[in-house]
Motif scaffolding. Structure first.
Motif, PDB file in Angstrom:
ATOM      1  N   HIS A 131       0.476   5.722  -0.336  1.00 44.63           N
ATOM      2  CA  HIS A 131      -0.251   7.386  -0.532  1.00 44.63           C
ATOM      3  C   HIS A 131       0.099   7.675  -1.182  1.00 44.63           C
ATOM      4  N   PRO A 132      -0.173   8.478  -2.703  1.00 45.25           N
ATOM      5  CA  PRO A 132       0.066   9.613  -3.541  1.00 45.25           C
ATOM      6  C   PRO A 132       1.431  10.377  -3.392  1.00 45.25           C
TER       7      PRO A 132
ATOM      8  N   SER B 280      -3.923   2.958  -1.317  1.00 39.14           N
ATOM      9  CA  SER B 280      -3.947   1.899  -1.833  1.00 39.14           C
ATOM     10  C   SER B 280      -3.455   1.042  -2.161  1.00 39.14           C
TER      11      SER B 280
ATOM     12  N   VAL C 144       5.806   7.572  -4.636  1.00 45.91           N
ATOM     13  CA  VAL C 144       4.554   7.696  -4.015  1.00 45.91           C
ATOM     14  C   VAL C 144       5.096   8.042  -2.971  1.00 45.91           C
TER      15      VAL C 144
ATOM     16  N   THR D 279       1.470  -1.287  -0.254  1.00 47.66           N
ATOM     17  CA  THR D 279      -0.035  -0.107   0.230  1.00 47.66           C
ATOM     18  C   THR D 279       0.399   1.205   0.496  1.00 47.66           C
TER      19      THR D 279
ATOM     20  N   ARG E  84      -3.360   2.213  -7.452  1.00 47.25           N
ATOM     21  CA  ARG E  84      -1.845   3.201  -7.691  1.00 47.25           C
ATOM     22  C   ARG E  84      -1.978   3.289  -9.957  1.00 47.25           C
TER      23      ARG E  84
END
Length: 425
Positions: free
Chosen positions: A229-230, A256, A292, A227, A261
Protein backbone atom coordinates in the motif's frame (compact mmCIF):
# COMPACT_ATOMS: atom_id res chain seq x y z
CA UNK A 1 49.05 -21.79 -4.96
CA UNK A 2 52.00 -23.94 -5.95
CA UNK A 3 54.01 -25.97 -3.44
CA UNK A 4 56.64 -23.26 -3.07
CA UNK A 5 54.03 -20.66 -2.15
CA UNK A 6 52.28 -22.97 0.31
CA UNK A 7 55.57 -23.89 1.98
CA UNK A 8 56.41 -20.19 2.24
CA UNK A 9 53.32 -19.71 4.41
CA UNK A 10 54.04 -22.71 6.64
CA UNK A 11 55.00 -20.73 9.76
CA UNK A 12 52.11 -18.29 9.38
CA UNK A 13 49.69 -21.15 8.83
CA UNK A 14 50.97 -22.98 11.91
CA UNK A 15 50.24 -19.91 14.04
CA UNK A 16 46.77 -19.61 12.50
CA UNK A 17 45.99 -23.30 13.11
CA UNK A 18 47.21 -23.11 16.72
CA UNK A 19 44.69 -20.36 17.40
CA UNK A 20 41.70 -21.39 15.28
CA UNK A 21 41.94 -25.11 16.16
CA UNK A 22 42.79 -24.55 19.83
CA UNK A 23 39.51 -26.24 20.80
CA UNK A 24 40.59 -29.46 19.03
CA UNK A 25 42.03 -31.47 21.94
CA UNK A 26 44.79 -33.53 20.36
CA UNK A 27 48.01 -32.28 18.82
CA UNK A 28 47.94 -34.91 16.08
CA UNK A 29 44.44 -33.79 15.08
CA UNK A 30 45.59 -30.19 14.80
CA UNK A 31 48.50 -31.36 12.67
CA UNK A 32 46.06 -33.14 10.35
CA UNK A 33 44.03 -29.94 10.17
CA UNK A 34 47.17 -28.07 9.12
CA UNK A 35 47.86 -30.69 6.46
CA UNK A 36 44.27 -30.55 5.16
CA UNK A 37 44.39 -26.75 4.87
CA UNK A 38 47.60 -26.95 2.84
CA UNK A 39 45.94 -29.52 0.60
CA UNK A 40 42.98 -27.20 0.02
CA UNK A 41 45.22 -24.25 -0.85
CA UNK A 42 47.60 -26.21 -3.07
CA UNK A 43 46.95 -26.17 -6.80
CA UNK A 44 45.03 -29.17 -8.08
CA UNK A 45 41.89 -29.95 -10.00
CA UNK A 46 40.23 -31.99 -7.24
CA UNK A 47 40.31 -31.14 -3.52
CA UNK A 48 38.90 -34.43 -2.25
CA UNK A 49 41.01 -36.35 0.24
CA UNK A 50 42.79 -38.86 -2.01
CA UNK A 51 44.24 -36.41 -4.57
CA UNK A 52 45.17 -33.93 -1.83
CA UNK A 53 47.03 -36.63 0.10
CA UNK A 54 48.90 -37.61 -3.05
CA UNK A 55 50.03 -34.03 -3.69
CA UNK A 56 51.27 -33.35 -0.15
CA UNK A 57 54.69 -34.63 0.96
CA UNK A 58 53.26 -35.43 4.41
CA UNK A 59 49.82 -36.44 3.12
CA UNK A 60 48.38 -39.68 4.48
CA UNK A 61 45.02 -40.57 2.98
CA UNK A 62 43.95 -42.87 5.81
CA UNK A 63 44.80 -40.30 8.48
CA UNK A 64 42.97 -37.49 6.66
CA UNK A 65 39.94 -39.71 6.04
CA UNK A 66 39.75 -40.50 9.75
CA UNK A 67 40.25 -36.85 10.74
CA UNK A 68 37.45 -35.59 8.49
CA UNK A 69 34.93 -38.44 8.48
CA UNK A 70 35.24 -40.23 11.84
CA UNK A 71 36.99 -37.94 14.30
CA UNK A 72 34.75 -36.42 16.99
CA UNK A 73 36.25 -32.91 17.11
CA UNK A 74 33.58 -30.23 17.28
CA UNK A 75 33.56 -27.85 14.28
CA UNK A 76 31.46 -25.15 16.00
CA UNK A 77 34.20 -23.70 18.26
CA UNK A 78 36.51 -23.63 15.25
CA UNK A 79 33.98 -21.65 13.22
CA UNK A 80 33.39 -19.36 16.18
CA UNK A 81 37.07 -18.54 16.46
CA UNK A 82 37.26 -17.92 12.71
CA UNK A 83 34.34 -15.50 13.00
CA UNK A 84 35.94 -13.75 15.99
CA UNK A 85 39.12 -13.24 14.01
CA UNK A 86 37.51 -12.19 10.74
CA UNK A 87 34.82 -9.73 11.85
CA UNK A 88 37.23 -7.13 13.30
CA UNK A 89 39.61 -7.59 10.40
CA UNK A 90 36.96 -7.15 7.69
CA UNK A 91 34.81 -4.60 9.56
CA UNK A 92 31.65 -5.78 7.79
CA UNK A 93 29.15 -3.28 6.49
CA UNK A 94 26.53 -6.03 6.23
CA UNK A 95 25.86 -9.69 6.89
CA UNK A 96 24.74 -11.42 3.72
CA UNK A 97 22.35 -14.38 3.94
CA UNK A 98 22.48 -16.85 1.08
CA UNK A 99 22.36 -20.53 0.23
CA UNK A 100 24.67 -22.65 -1.88
CA UNK A 101 24.09 -26.00 -3.58
CA UNK A 102 26.30 -29.04 -4.08
CA UNK A 103 25.30 -31.32 -6.98
CA UNK A 104 25.47 -34.99 -5.97
CA UNK A 105 24.84 -38.43 -7.44
CA UNK A 106 22.77 -41.03 -5.60
CA UNK A 107 20.56 -40.60 -2.56
CA UNK A 108 22.80 -41.48 0.40
CA UNK A 109 24.96 -38.37 0.80
CA UNK A 110 23.64 -36.58 3.85
CA UNK A 111 20.56 -34.40 3.12
CA UNK A 112 20.84 -34.84 -0.64
CA UNK A 113 17.50 -34.41 -2.44
CA UNK A 114 15.93 -33.49 -5.76
CA UNK A 115 15.49 -29.75 -5.26
CA UNK A 116 16.41 -26.46 -6.86
CA UNK A 117 20.17 -26.42 -7.47
CA UNK A 118 21.56 -22.93 -7.90
CA UNK A 119 24.86 -24.32 -9.20
CA UNK A 120 23.01 -25.87 -12.16
CA UNK A 121 20.13 -23.39 -12.40
CA UNK A 122 17.46 -26.09 -12.30
CA UNK A 123 15.91 -28.84 -10.19
CA UNK A 124 18.55 -31.50 -9.60
CA UNK A 125 19.98 -33.92 -7.07
CA UNK A 126 21.98 -31.81 -4.62
CA UNK A 127 22.70 -30.73 -1.07
CA UNK A 128 21.83 -27.17 -0.03
CA UNK A 129 23.42 -25.17 2.77
CA UNK A 130 22.41 -21.80 4.22
CA UNK A 131 25.30 -19.47 4.99
CA UNK A 132 25.83 -16.04 6.55
CA UNK A 133 28.79 -13.94 5.40
CA UNK A 134 30.46 -10.81 6.74
CA UNK A 135 30.82 -8.50 3.72
CA UNK A 136 32.28 -5.23 2.53
CA UNK A 137 33.04 -4.22 -1.05
CA UNK A 138 36.67 -5.22 -0.55
CA UNK A 139 36.54 -8.40 1.55
CA UNK A 140 34.19 -11.02 2.94
CA UNK A 141 34.13 -14.31 4.78
CA UNK A 142 31.50 -16.95 5.62
CA UNK A 143 30.75 -16.89 9.34
CA UNK A 144 28.49 -19.90 9.82
CA UNK A 145 26.68 -22.65 7.92
CA UNK A 146 23.54 -24.77 8.21
CA UNK A 147 22.88 -27.86 6.08
CA UNK A 148 19.27 -27.91 4.87
CA UNK A 149 17.41 -31.13 5.76
CA UNK A 150 14.15 -31.53 3.89
CA UNK A 151 11.03 -33.26 5.25
CA UNK A 152 11.80 -36.59 3.56
CA UNK A 153 15.21 -36.80 5.16
CA UNK A 154 13.89 -35.65 8.52
CA UNK A 155 11.46 -38.60 8.54
CA UNK A 156 13.83 -41.22 7.09
CA UNK A 157 15.22 -43.06 10.12
CA UNK A 158 17.41 -45.40 8.06
CA UNK A 159 19.22 -42.69 6.12
CA UNK A 160 19.50 -40.51 9.23
CA UNK A 161 21.23 -43.33 11.08
CA UNK A 162 23.57 -44.21 8.21
CA UNK A 163 24.70 -40.61 7.73
CA UNK A 164 24.79 -39.72 11.43
CA UNK A 165 22.29 -36.87 11.51
CA UNK A 166 21.91 -35.90 15.20
CA UNK A 167 18.56 -36.67 16.83
CA UNK A 168 17.80 -33.00 17.51
CA UNK A 169 18.17 -32.04 13.83
CA UNK A 170 14.94 -32.00 11.85
CA UNK A 171 13.44 -30.11 8.96
CA UNK A 172 13.58 -26.31 9.20
CA UNK A 173 12.83 -23.89 6.40
CA UNK A 174 15.83 -22.04 5.00
CA UNK A 175 14.65 -18.69 6.34
CA UNK A 176 14.45 -20.20 9.83
CA UNK A 177 17.95 -21.64 9.45
CA UNK A 178 19.19 -18.16 8.49
CA UNK A 179 17.65 -16.64 11.63
CA UNK A 180 19.09 -19.51 13.69
CA UNK A 181 22.56 -18.66 12.37
CA UNK A 182 22.10 -14.95 13.11
CA UNK A 183 20.99 -15.81 16.66
CA UNK A 184 24.04 -18.04 17.13
CA UNK A 185 26.40 -15.36 15.86
CA UNK A 186 24.87 -12.69 18.10
CA UNK A 187 25.19 -15.17 20.97
CA UNK A 188 28.92 -15.14 20.26
CA UNK A 189 28.96 -11.38 20.78
CA UNK A 190 28.97 -10.46 17.08
CA UNK A 191 26.58 -7.69 16.08
CA UNK A 192 24.99 -7.63 12.61
CA UNK A 193 25.34 -4.16 11.07
CA UNK A 194 22.65 -4.72 8.40
CA UNK A 195 21.35 -7.96 6.89
CA UNK A 196 21.10 -8.28 3.12
CA UNK A 197 19.56 -11.18 1.21
CA UNK A 198 18.17 -12.15 -2.17
CA UNK A 199 14.48 -12.53 -2.96
CA UNK A 200 14.45 -16.14 -1.79
CA UNK A 201 14.61 -14.69 1.73
CA UNK A 202 13.42 -11.10 1.27
CA UNK A 203 10.16 -12.27 -0.26
CA UNK A 204 9.29 -14.05 2.97
CA UNK A 205 7.30 -11.86 5.37
CA UNK A 206 8.25 -14.13 8.31
CA UNK A 207 11.95 -13.63 7.61
CA UNK A 208 11.56 -9.85 7.49
CA UNK A 209 9.46 -9.94 10.65
CA UNK A 210 12.13 -12.08 12.34
CA UNK A 211 14.74 -9.43 11.62
CA UNK A 212 12.40 -6.66 12.77
CA UNK A 213 11.68 -8.45 16.04
CA UNK A 214 15.44 -8.71 16.65
CA UNK A 215 15.91 -4.98 15.92
CA UNK A 216 18.13 -5.83 12.95
CA UNK A 217 18.16 -3.54 9.94
CA UNK A 218 17.79 -5.08 6.52
CA UNK A 219 17.88 -4.38 2.80
CA UNK A 220 16.44 -7.45 1.07
CA UNK A 221 15.47 -8.14 -2.53
CA UNK A 222 11.87 -8.97 -3.44
CA UNK A 223 10.10 -10.01 -6.62
CA UNK A 224 8.10 -7.57 -8.70
CA UNK A 225 4.79 -9.12 -7.60
CA UNK A 226 5.13 -8.32 -3.88
CA UNK A 227 2.13 -6.17 -2.95
CA UNK A 228 2.19 -2.93 -0.99
CA UNK A 229 0.00 0.00 0.00
CA UNK A 230 1.17 3.62 -0.35
CA UNK A 231 2.70 4.89 2.87
CA UNK A 232 -0.05 7.49 3.31
CA UNK A 233 -2.93 5.02 2.93
CA UNK A 234 -4.98 4.64 6.08
CA UNK A 235 -7.23 1.74 7.09
CA UNK A 236 -10.85 2.32 7.94
CA UNK A 237 -13.17 0.30 10.15
CA UNK A 238 -16.64 -0.38 8.71
CA UNK A 239 -19.53 0.45 11.06
CA UNK A 240 -20.60 -2.38 13.36
CA UNK A 241 -24.16 -3.63 12.95
CA UNK A 242 -24.35 -4.53 16.63
CA UNK A 243 -24.39 -8.28 16.05
CA UNK A 244 -21.62 -10.73 15.33
CA UNK A 245 -17.93 -9.91 15.43
CA UNK A 246 -16.82 -6.33 15.25
CA UNK A 247 -15.34 -5.66 11.78
CA UNK A 248 -11.56 -5.35 11.52
CA UNK A 249 -9.98 -2.21 10.08
CA UNK A 250 -9.15 -2.58 6.40
CA UNK A 251 -7.48 -0.49 3.72
CA UNK A 252 -10.07 0.88 1.31
CA UNK A 253 -8.08 0.18 -1.85
CA UNK A 254 -6.49 -3.07 -2.90
CA UNK A 255 -2.69 -3.21 -2.66
CA UNK A 256 -0.64 -2.94 -5.82
CA UNK A 257 2.53 -4.76 -6.85
CA UNK A 258 5.86 -3.04 -6.30
CA UNK A 259 6.19 -2.99 -10.10
CA UNK A 260 2.93 -1.06 -10.40
CA UNK A 261 3.94 1.25 -7.55
CA UNK A 262 7.20 2.06 -9.35
CA UNK A 263 5.34 2.72 -12.60
CA UNK A 264 3.11 5.27 -10.83
CA UNK A 265 6.15 7.42 -10.13
CA UNK A 266 7.42 7.19 -13.70
CA UNK A 267 10.89 7.00 -15.20
CA UNK A 268 11.54 10.70 -14.58
CA UNK A 269 11.49 10.19 -10.80
CA UNK A 270 14.55 7.93 -10.80
CA UNK A 271 17.96 9.31 -9.78
CA UNK A 272 21.39 8.25 -11.13
CA UNK A 273 23.52 6.59 -8.42
CA UNK A 274 27.08 5.23 -8.55
CA UNK A 275 27.68 2.62 -5.84
CA UNK A 276 31.18 1.26 -6.45
CA UNK A 277 34.07 0.99 -8.87
CA UNK A 278 33.84 -2.16 -10.96
CA UNK A 279 36.47 -3.92 -13.05
CA UNK A 280 35.24 -2.01 -16.10
CA UNK A 281 34.64 1.33 -14.44
CA UNK A 282 32.04 2.90 -12.13
CA UNK A 283 28.93 0.81 -11.37
CA UNK A 284 25.94 3.08 -11.86
CA UNK A 285 22.23 2.94 -12.56
CA UNK A 286 19.03 4.85 -11.75
CA UNK A 287 17.06 4.35 -8.52
CA UNK A 288 13.99 5.47 -6.62
CA UNK A 289 13.22 5.08 -2.91
CA UNK A 290 9.64 5.49 -1.64
CA UNK A 291 7.87 4.66 1.60
CA UNK A 292 5.32 1.82 1.38
CA UNK A 293 3.41 -0.61 3.61
CA UNK A 294 3.85 -4.31 2.67
CA UNK A 295 0.52 -6.07 2.21
CA UNK A 296 -0.56 -9.69 1.87
CA UNK A 297 -2.26 -12.07 4.27
CA UNK A 298 0.91 -13.13 6.10
CA UNK A 299 2.27 -9.59 6.43
CA UNK A 300 -1.08 -8.47 7.85
CA UNK A 301 -1.22 -11.31 10.38
CA UNK A 302 2.32 -10.66 11.56
CA UNK A 303 1.65 -6.94 11.91
CA UNK A 304 -1.54 -7.64 13.84
CA UNK A 305 0.22 -10.08 16.19
CA UNK A 306 2.93 -7.51 16.89
CA UNK A 307 0.77 -4.39 17.25
CA UNK A 308 -2.32 -5.71 19.10
CA UNK A 309 -2.59 -4.02 22.50
CA UNK A 310 -3.53 -5.62 25.84
CA UNK A 311 -7.24 -5.11 25.07
CA UNK A 312 -6.94 -7.08 21.87
CA UNK A 313 -7.33 -3.96 19.72
CA UNK A 314 -5.42 -3.32 16.50
CA UNK A 315 -5.76 -0.15 14.48
CA UNK A 316 -5.05 -2.00 11.22
CA UNK A 317 -2.01 0.11 10.28
CA UNK A 318 0.65 -1.92 8.49
CA UNK A 319 4.32 -1.13 9.22
CA UNK A 320 6.07 1.32 6.94
CA UNK A 321 9.27 0.36 5.08
CA UNK A 322 11.27 1.74 2.18
CA UNK A 323 10.86 0.34 -1.31
CA UNK A 324 14.01 0.70 -3.41
CA UNK A 325 13.61 0.27 -7.18
CA UNK A 326 16.23 0.11 -9.94
CA UNK A 327 15.34 1.25 -13.45
CA UNK A 328 18.47 1.34 -15.63
CA UNK A 329 18.75 3.88 -18.39
CA UNK A 330 17.54 2.32 -21.62
CA UNK A 331 15.53 -0.42 -19.89
CA UNK A 332 11.84 -0.66 -20.70
CA UNK A 333 10.91 -1.41 -17.07
CA UNK A 334 12.50 -1.62 -13.61
CA UNK A 335 14.88 -4.53 -13.08
CA UNK A 336 15.27 -4.76 -9.30
CA UNK A 337 13.23 -4.26 -6.13
CA UNK A 338 14.26 -4.23 -2.45
CA UNK A 339 12.52 -3.58 0.89
CA UNK A 340 14.35 -1.98 3.80
CA UNK A 341 13.49 -1.16 7.40
CA UNK A 342 16.41 1.26 7.77
CA UNK A 343 15.55 4.80 8.92
CA UNK A 344 13.63 6.71 6.27
CA UNK A 345 16.31 9.42 6.15
CA UNK A 346 18.94 6.87 5.02
CA UNK A 347 20.57 8.41 1.92
CA UNK A 348 19.60 6.85 -1.40
CA UNK A 349 23.24 6.12 -2.22
CA UNK A 350 23.63 4.16 1.03
CA UNK A 351 20.52 2.08 0.34
CA UNK A 352 21.80 1.29 -3.14
CA UNK A 353 25.27 0.37 -1.91
CA UNK A 354 23.83 -2.06 0.65
CA UNK A 355 21.36 -3.52 -1.85
CA UNK A 356 24.23 -4.22 -4.24
CA UNK A 357 26.82 -5.42 -1.72
CA UNK A 358 25.75 -9.05 -2.08
CA UNK A 359 27.95 -9.27 -5.20
CA UNK A 360 30.85 -9.91 -2.86
CA UNK A 361 29.67 -13.32 -1.68
CA UNK A 362 29.65 -14.53 -5.28
CA UNK A 363 33.38 -13.87 -5.11
CA UNK A 364 33.43 -15.96 -1.90
CA UNK A 365 31.68 -18.86 -3.56
CA UNK A 366 34.01 -18.82 -6.57
CA UNK A 367 37.04 -19.06 -4.33
CA UNK A 368 35.44 -21.53 -1.92
CA UNK A 369 34.30 -23.84 -4.72
CA UNK A 370 36.79 -23.48 -7.54
CA UNK A 371 39.87 -22.60 -5.50
CA UNK A 372 39.36 -24.45 -2.22
CA UNK A 373 37.14 -27.40 -3.11
CA UNK A 374 34.04 -26.59 -1.08
CA UNK A 375 31.94 -28.87 -3.28
CA UNK A 376 34.59 -31.56 -3.78
CA UNK A 377 33.84 -33.52 -0.60
CA UNK A 378 33.06 -37.15 -1.44
CA UNK A 379 32.00 -38.40 1.99
CA UNK A 380 28.38 -39.03 2.92
CA UNK A 381 28.17 -38.33 6.65
CA UNK A 382 26.85 -35.37 8.61
CA UNK A 383 30.12 -35.21 10.55
CA UNK A 384 32.29 -35.36 7.46
CA UNK A 385 30.35 -32.65 5.64
CA UNK A 386 30.56 -30.25 8.58
CA UNK A 387 34.25 -30.95 9.13
CA UNK A 388 35.05 -30.35 5.46
CA UNK A 389 33.03 -27.12 5.28
CA UNK A 390 34.73 -25.87 8.44
CA UNK A 391 38.18 -26.64 7.06
CA UNK A 392 37.38 -24.89 3.76
CA UNK A 393 36.11 -21.88 5.73
CA UNK A 394 39.36 -21.87 7.70
CA UNK A 395 41.44 -21.97 4.52
CA UNK A 396 39.42 -19.11 3.04
CA UNK A 397 39.81 -17.08 6.25
CA UNK A 398 43.57 -17.68 6.33
CA UNK A 399 43.99 -16.49 2.74
CA UNK A 400 41.76 -13.47 3.38
CA UNK A 401 43.79 -12.53 6.45
CA UNK A 402 46.99 -12.90 4.47
CA UNK A 403 45.70 -10.63 1.70
CA UNK A 404 44.39 -7.96 4.06
CA UNK A 405 47.11 -7.81 6.71
CA UNK A 406 49.83 -10.38 6.14
CA UNK A 407 51.97 -9.27 9.09
CA UNK A 408 49.36 -7.90 11.50
CA UNK A 409 48.33 -9.64 14.67
CA UNK A 410 44.63 -10.43 14.76
CA UNK A 411 42.71 -8.53 17.49
CA UNK A 412 41.20 -10.56 20.28
CA UNK A 413 38.05 -8.43 20.26
CA UNK A 414 35.20 -10.39 18.65
CA UNK A 415 33.59 -7.41 16.97
CA UNK A 416 34.25 -3.88 15.87
CA UNK A 417 30.57 -3.11 16.39
CA UNK A 418 29.30 -3.48 19.92
CA UNK A 419 25.83 -4.06 21.27
CA UNK A 420 24.69 -2.30 24.42
CA UNK A 421 25.75 -5.40 26.35
CA UNK A 422 29.26 -5.58 24.87
CA UNK A 423 32.41 -4.23 26.44
CA UNK A 424 34.91 -2.44 24.25
CA UNK A 425 38.25 -4.23 23.94
Amino acid sequence: MDMWQVEGLRAELAEFVADVFASVPRRDQRAKGNCYLRGLMLDGRRKSIQPMAERLPDGNEQNLQQFVNQSTWDPVPVRRRIAERMVPLIGPEAWAVDDVSFPKDGRMSVAVAHQYCGALGKQANCQVAVSVHAVTDTASCPLQWRLFVNEDWAADAERRQKTGIPEDIGHREKWRLALDVIDELTGWGLVPPVVVADAGYGQNADFRDGLDSRDIGYVVAVRSDVTVHPHDALPATPPWSGTGRRPQPRYRDKPSSVAARAAVHGRQSFTPVTWREGSRGPMRSRFLAVAVRPAGVRARRLAQATATDHDGHWDGVLPEVTLLVEWPAGAEAPTGYWLSNLPHDTPLAELVRLAKIRWRIEHDYRELKHGLGLDHFEGRSWTGWHHHVTLVTAAHAFLTEHRLSPKARTPDCPSTRFSTHSRAC
